[in-house]
Design an enzyme around this catalytic site. Structure first.
Site, PDB file in Angstrom:
ATOM      1  N   ASP A  21      25.835 -42.335 -12.974  1.00 30.76           N
ATOM      2  CA  ASP A  21      25.208 -43.081 -11.886  1.00 30.76           C
ATOM      3  C   ASP A  21      24.519 -44.332 -12.436  1.00 30.76           C
ATOM      4  O   ASP A  21      23.788 -44.259 -13.431  1.00 30.76           O
ATOM      5  CB  ASP A  21      24.188 -42.173 -11.181  1.00 30.76           C
ATOM      6  CG  ASP A  21      24.044 -42.494  -9.717  1.00 30.76           C
ATOM      7  OD1 ASP A  21      23.678 -43.646  -9.405  1.00 30.76           O
ATOM      8  OD2 ASP A  21      24.297 -41.615  -8.895  1.00 30.76           O
ATOM      9  N   SER A  72      24.561 -45.169  -3.904  1.00 35.24           N
ATOM     10  CA  SER A  72      25.104 -43.844  -4.210  1.00 35.24           C
ATOM     11  C   SER A  72      25.811 -43.219  -3.014  1.00 35.24           C
ATOM     12  O   SER A  72      26.791 -42.499  -3.177  1.00 35.24           O
ATOM     13  CB  SER A  72      23.982 -42.913  -4.655  1.00 35.24           C
ATOM     14  OG  SER A  72      23.439 -43.366  -5.858  1.00 35.24           O
ATOM     15  N   ASP A 164      15.264 -51.641  -3.861  1.00 40.78           N
ATOM     16  CA  ASP A 164      16.562 -52.245  -3.521  1.00 40.78           C
ATOM     17  C   ASP A 164      16.421 -53.764  -3.450  1.00 40.78           C
ATOM     18  O   ASP A 164      17.406 -54.464  -3.164  1.00 40.78           O
ATOM     19  CB  ASP A 164      17.064 -51.707  -2.168  1.00 40.78           C
ATOM     20  CG  ASP A 164      17.250 -50.198  -2.203  1.00 40.78           C
ATOM     21  OD1 ASP A 164      17.637 -49.677  -3.269  1.00 40.78           O
ATOM     22  OD2 ASP A 164      16.997 -49.532  -1.181  1.00 40.78           O
ATOM     23  N   ARG A 278      20.452 -44.730   6.355  1.00 43.95           N
ATOM     24  CA  ARG A 278      20.956 -43.788   5.354  1.00 43.95           C
ATOM     25  C   ARG A 278      20.191 -42.472   5.405  1.00 43.95           C
ATOM     26  O   ARG A 278      18.990 -42.459   5.603  1.00 43.95           O
ATOM     27  CB  ARG A 278      20.846 -44.424   3.975  1.00 43.95           C
ATOM     28  CG  ARG A 278      21.238 -43.483   2.861  1.00 43.95           C
ATOM     29  CD  ARG A 278      21.571 -44.211   1.584  1.00 43.95           C
ATOM     30  NE  ARG A 278      21.154 -43.442   0.446  1.00 43.95           N
ATOM     31  CZ  ARG A 278      21.351 -43.819  -0.803  1.00 43.95           C
ATOM     32  NH1 ARG A 278      21.949 -44.970  -1.052  1.00 43.95           N
ATOM     33  NH2 ARG A 278      20.952 -43.075  -1.792  1.00 43.95           N
ATOM     34  N   GLY A 279      20.912 -41.388   5.170  1.00 38.44           N
ATOM     35  CA  GLY A 279      20.364 -40.071   5.438  1.00 38.44           C
ATOM     36  C   GLY A 279      19.511 -39.431   4.362  1.00 38.44           C
ATOM     37  O   GLY A 279      18.544 -38.735   4.665  1.00 38.44           O
ATOM     38  N   LYS A 353      20.490 -36.205  -7.561  1.00 41.61           N
ATOM     39  CA  LYS A 353      21.842 -36.662  -7.201  1.00 41.61           C
ATOM     40  C   LYS A 353      22.732 -35.524  -6.717  1.00 41.61           C
ATOM     41  O   LYS A 353      23.945 -35.707  -6.580  1.00 41.61           O
ATOM     42  CB  LYS A 353      22.499 -37.359  -8.410  1.00 41.61           C
ATOM     43  CG  LYS A 353      21.750 -38.600  -8.882  1.00 41.61           C
ATOM     44  CD  LYS A 353      21.841 -39.753  -7.891  1.00 41.61           C
ATOM     45  CE  LYS A 353      20.934 -40.897  -8.311  1.00 41.61           C
ATOM     46  NZ  LYS A 353      21.019 -42.060  -7.420  1.00 41.61           N
ATOM     47  N   ASP A 419      20.825 -44.665 -13.279  1.00 40.11           N
ATOM     48  CA  ASP A 419      20.324 -45.143 -11.996  1.00 40.11           C
ATOM     49  C   ASP A 419      18.838 -44.851 -11.803  1.00 40.11           C
ATOM     50  O   ASP A 419      18.052 -45.750 -11.519  1.00 40.11           O
ATOM     51  CB  ASP A 419      21.111 -44.500 -10.862  1.00 40.11           C
ATOM     52  CG  ASP A 419      20.626 -45.025  -9.524  1.00 40.11           C
ATOM     53  OD1 ASP A 419      20.749 -46.240  -9.312  1.00 40.11           O
ATOM     54  OD2 ASP A 419      20.088 -44.247  -8.733  1.00 40.11           O
ATOM     55  N   HIS A 423      15.990 -47.753 -11.905  1.00 42.85           N
ATOM     56  CA  HIS A 423      15.129 -48.121 -10.771  1.00 42.85           C
ATOM     57  C   HIS A 423      13.661 -48.291 -11.170  1.00 42.85           C
ATOM     58  O   HIS A 423      12.872 -48.813 -10.392  1.00 42.85           O
ATOM     59  CB  HIS A 423      15.192 -47.058  -9.677  1.00 42.85           C
ATOM     60  CG  HIS A 423      16.379 -47.171  -8.775  1.00 42.85           C
ATOM     61  ND1 HIS A 423      16.669 -48.295  -8.055  1.00 42.85           N
ATOM     62  CD2 HIS A 423      17.350 -46.272  -8.458  1.00 42.85           C
ATOM     63  CE1 HIS A 423      17.759 -48.085  -7.335  1.00 42.85           C
ATOM     64  NE2 HIS A 423      18.201 -46.869  -7.567  1.00 42.85           N
ATOM     65  N   ASP A 460      29.194 -45.002  -9.859  1.00 35.86           N
ATOM     66  CA  ASP A 460      29.235 -45.282  -8.418  1.00 35.86           C
ATOM     67  C   ASP A 460      28.771 -46.694  -8.088  1.00 35.86           C
ATOM     68  O   ASP A 460      29.034 -47.197  -6.999  1.00 35.86           O
ATOM     69  CB  ASP A 460      28.405 -44.249  -7.640  1.00 35.86           C
ATOM     70  CG  ASP A 460      26.970 -44.126  -8.141  1.00 35.86           C
ATOM     71  OD1 ASP A 460      26.679 -44.566  -9.282  1.00 35.86           O
ATOM     72  OD2 ASP A 460      26.130 -43.591  -7.392  1.00 35.86           O
ATOM     73  N   HIS A 461      28.049 -47.340  -9.014  1.00 31.39           N
ATOM     74  CA  HIS A 461      27.545 -48.717  -8.851  1.00 31.39           C
ATOM     75  C   HIS A 461      26.756 -49.025 -10.096  1.00 31.39           C
ATOM     76  O   HIS A 461      26.436 -48.102 -10.876  1.00 31.39           O
ATOM     77  CB  HIS A 461      26.633 -48.853  -7.622  1.00 31.39           C
ATOM     78  CG  HIS A 461      25.524 -47.838  -7.626  1.00 31.39           C
ATOM     79  ND1 HIS A 461      24.405 -47.981  -8.423  1.00 31.39           N
ATOM     80  CD2 HIS A 461      25.397 -46.640  -7.009  1.00 31.39           C
ATOM     81  CE1 HIS A 461      23.632 -46.923  -8.271  1.00 31.39           C
ATOM     82  NE2 HIS A 461      24.217 -46.085  -7.426  1.00 31.39           N
ATOM     83  N   HIS A 491      20.083 -51.988  -7.687  1.00 39.77           N
ATOM     84  CA  HIS A 491      21.473 -51.880  -8.137  1.00 39.77           C
ATOM     85  C   HIS A 491      22.032 -53.278  -8.402  1.00 39.77           C
ATOM     86  O   HIS A 491      21.459 -54.277  -7.980  1.00 39.77           O
ATOM     87  CB  HIS A 491      22.328 -51.202  -7.060  1.00 39.77           C
ATOM     88  CG  HIS A 491      21.914 -49.797  -6.773  1.00 39.77           C
ATOM     89  ND1 HIS A 491      22.379 -49.097  -5.695  1.00 39.77           N
ATOM     90  CD2 HIS A 491      21.073 -48.959  -7.424  1.00 39.77           C
ATOM     91  CE1 HIS A 491      21.843 -47.881  -5.694  1.00 39.77           C
ATOM     92  NE2 HIS A 491      21.045 -47.782  -6.729  1.00 39.77           N
TER      93      HIS A 491
HETATM   94  O1  3PG Z   1      17.313 -44.358  -2.715  1.00 39.05           O
HETATM   95  C1  3PG Z   1      17.272 -44.954  -3.799  1.00 39.05           C
HETATM   96  O2  3PG Z   1      16.824 -44.442  -4.837  1.00 39.05           O
HETATM   97  C2  3PG Z   1      17.756 -46.382  -3.851  1.00 39.05           C
HETATM   98  O3  3PG Z   1      17.403 -47.061  -2.689  1.00 39.05           O
HETATM   99  C3  3PG Z   1      19.243 -46.418  -3.946  1.00 39.05           C
HETATM  100  O4  3PG Z   1      19.691 -45.639  -5.002  1.00 39.05           O
HETATM  101  P1  3PG Z   1      20.947 -44.686  -4.859  1.00 39.05           P
HETATM  102  O5  3PG Z   1      21.899 -45.338  -3.908  1.00 39.05           O
HETATM  103  O6  3PG Z   1      21.495 -44.688  -6.270  1.00 39.05           O
HETATM  104  O7  3PG Z   1      20.475 -43.363  -4.429  1.00 39.05           O
HETATM  105 MN    MN Z   2      24.062 -44.053  -7.491  1.00 38.88          MN
HETATM  106 MN    MN Z   3      20.068 -45.943  -7.185  1.00 38.51          MN
END
Ligand code: 3PG
Ligand code: MN
Ligand code: MN
Length: 546
Positions: A21, A72, A164, A278-279, A353, A419, A423, A460-461, A491
């Site tokens: 990630d 993600s 973000d 997003r959920g 994750k 990831d 962050h 994934d990014h 990201h």
């Molecule tokens: O929710 C988060 O931690 C970030 O806004 C995005 O990170 P993720 O897409 O890797 O979960």
């Molecule tokens: Mn991710």
């Molecule tokens: Mn992230």
């Protein structure tokens, strides 16, 4: 049913997909924690095995434009489904653009509910234009519409981002928005920010990792408890003074008050919209609002409100029942079709994750398909720069055990380090995070060799690949006023790798680089490695069979 390939019988052992990630491929090594890391295994993979670059952002993963970074949710959706669907960000902006959102029963019930009560709508959500969980333009459109429909009072509960978007950018959103609210208020309409706090401090926990955050969010938004300020601009400035060096996502909660009274507590008869689309980080606070019996924390007071989510955050659990825009209906995922073939599948990650490699991978489906086994390794509940190795070793342990069991033909895991530590904006910690993944990867690859399997190693990014904001002209790290580098917590737009770790086929297999290939090409590639044609709905395989 997926047809057998005529040219290739498939790998004798397991096919293992490893998602690192937040591991992107940057244009420059400047500011890349990945380039700085000691990572002998990854270096060997890139030097000796077939590898290509995949698109992992923008329209390649269903985002509205190629200026949008990946994330993600959309990344794991694309990998697991083998297809690209228009995602929440695009669906909401289209629904607002066409006006369809206002005609839907959910919006109408929100307005009618508020009018039947005190005339108050609360909007709670992530306050930025990151477009990962939310977009501030969606909020603006809803405030304008609420006024047009005769709602009297709007109260906004603003979760500061800095994750973000640039790490101390809160005032770039708060100042103009408070000005907008000032302009639109008047003539019997009153719209103000009522509470808020850093998104990693209150409200936006995910996967049951730390309910105490949601408890704090509830006390802030609903009960109006917390340090008081006159407006949100003062709150951000005041909190920054009290907590020097704290970046936006970690700022404590604040409450806006007049004469010592909070201006925006949530009361019986109010309407509440959680405006994230997003959920993952929306589910826990949604549960606190919609579940009559609830034991995750003491709500103290449980106001009877009309609640809507921007989207439905979990289709299987119907959470919430009322939502403004329908989520993408993802069909024919690789998990479903491999299950129909009787292929046993194993999925593993740590808490942070876990939903990505299970729920998102399977097209936002919370139940397992037949033959699937999921294993969650509990994440630490600490700032991840303090433990950048996270649970990489434990995930490797679980993967090795699953591979050695001989039970599974496909396995997948997610190493969260690049990831989650990326962050934090802490370069040295992110470097260690990448090194931890490299160590664990080496162990998993050994087990794959022993089982006669192959691995696809991807991401994934991007995230750890750019740890500083780069100056647009010089391409060198941008500086803060005090001469330190400007950390980048978000990201990246960079492509991600796809490596084929294959010591089995004797050089018969390779990967094809194309101009457009992206994450949605992985599912078909896995199918081919298993000896099957892809599903008709999936994007093409990038496997070359010589
Ligand atoms: O929710 C988060 O931690 C970030 O806004 C995005 O990170 P993720 O897409 O890797 O979960
Ligand atoms: Mn991710
Ligand atoms: Mn992230």
């Amino acid at each position: 049913m997926l047809q057998k390939l005529s040219t290739f019988a498939g790998i004798p052992g397991p096919v293992v997909t490893i998602v690192m990630d937040g591991y992107g491929l940057p244009k420059t090594d400047v500011g890349s924690a990945i380039a700085a890391a000691r990572k002998p295994t990854l270096d060997r993979l890139f030097a000796e095995y077939p590898n290509i670059r995949l698109r992992a952002h923008g329209t390649a993963v269903g985002m509205p434009s190629d200026d949008d970074m990946g994330n993600s949710e959309v990344g794991h959706n694309a990998i697991g489904a083998g297809q690209v669907y228009a995602q929440g960000a695009a669906l909401v902006s289209n629904a607002i653009g066409s006006g369809d959102i206002w005609q839907g029963s959910a919006w109408q019930e929100i307005v009618a509910g508020a009018k039947a009560g005190r005339g108050v709508i609360h909007f709670i959500g992530l306050f930025s234009d990151g477009n990962v969980h939310s977009h501030i333009d969606h909020l603006k459109a809803m405030v304008e519409r609420a006024k047009a429909e005769g709602v009297k009072t709007v109260r906004i509960h603003a979760l500061l981002d800095g994750r973000d978007v640039p790490e101390t950018s809160a005032l770039d959103y708060v100042v103009p928005f408070e000005a907008f609210l000032g302009e639109i208020s008047g003539g019997g309409f009153d719209a103000r920010i009522a509470s808020g706090g850093g998104r990693q401090y209150i409200t936006m926990d995910r996967y049951d990792a730390n309910w105490a955050m949601v408890d704090k969010g509830w006390k802030t938004h609903v009960l109006g408890q917390g340090p008081q300020f006159a407006n949100a601009t003062d709150a951000v400035n005041g909190l920054r003074e009290r907590h020097p060096g704290t970046i936006d996502q970690d700022l404590p909660e604040f409450v806006i008050a007049e004469n010592g009274q909070p201006i925006g507590t949530v009361e019986d008869g109010d309407s509440v919209v959680f405006f994230n689309f997003r959920g993952d980080r929306a589910i826990e606070i949604t549960r606190a609002f919609v579940e009559a019996s609830f034991d995750k924390f003491d709500r103290v007071r449980y106001p009877q409100v009309t609640f809507a989510g921007m989207l439905q955050y979990d289709g299987d659990l119907q959470l919430p029942k009322r939502f403004l825009v329908a989520p993408p209906a993802i069909k024919d995922t690789s998990g479903e079709w491999f299950s129909k073939l009787g292929i046993a599948q194993f999925a593993c990650s740590e808490t942070q994750k876990f939903g990505h490699v299970t729920y998102f991978w399977n097209g936002n489906r919370s139940g397992k398909f037949d033959g699937e086994t999921w294993q969650e390794v509990p994440s630490d509940v600490v700032p991840f720069e303090q433990r950048p190795w996270m649970k990489a070793a434990e995930i490797a342990d679980a993967m090795i055990a699953a591979i050695q069991s001989g039970k599974y033909k496909t396995l997948r895991c997610n190493f969260a380090n690049g990831d989650m530590v990326g962050h934090t904006g802490n370069f040295e910690a992110a470097r260690i995070a990448v090194e931890a993944v490299d160590l664990s990867l080496a162990r998993v690859l050994k087990a794959i060799d022993a089982a006669g399997g192959v691995a696809l190693i991807t991401a994934d990014h991007g995230n750890a690949d750019e740890m500083f904001e780069l100056d647009k002209k010089t391409k060198q790290p941008a500086m803060n006023k005090d001469g330190s580098f400007k950390a980048k917590t978000a990201h990246t737009l960079n492509p991600v790798p796809l490596v084929l770790y294959d010591n089995v086929s004797g050089g018969k297999l390779g990967l094809q680089q194309t101009e457009t290939c992206g994450l949605s090409n992985i599912a078909a590639t896995i199918a081919n490695l298993l000896g099957y044609e892809k599903h008709g709905q999936w994007d093409d395989s990038v496997l070359v069979i010589k």
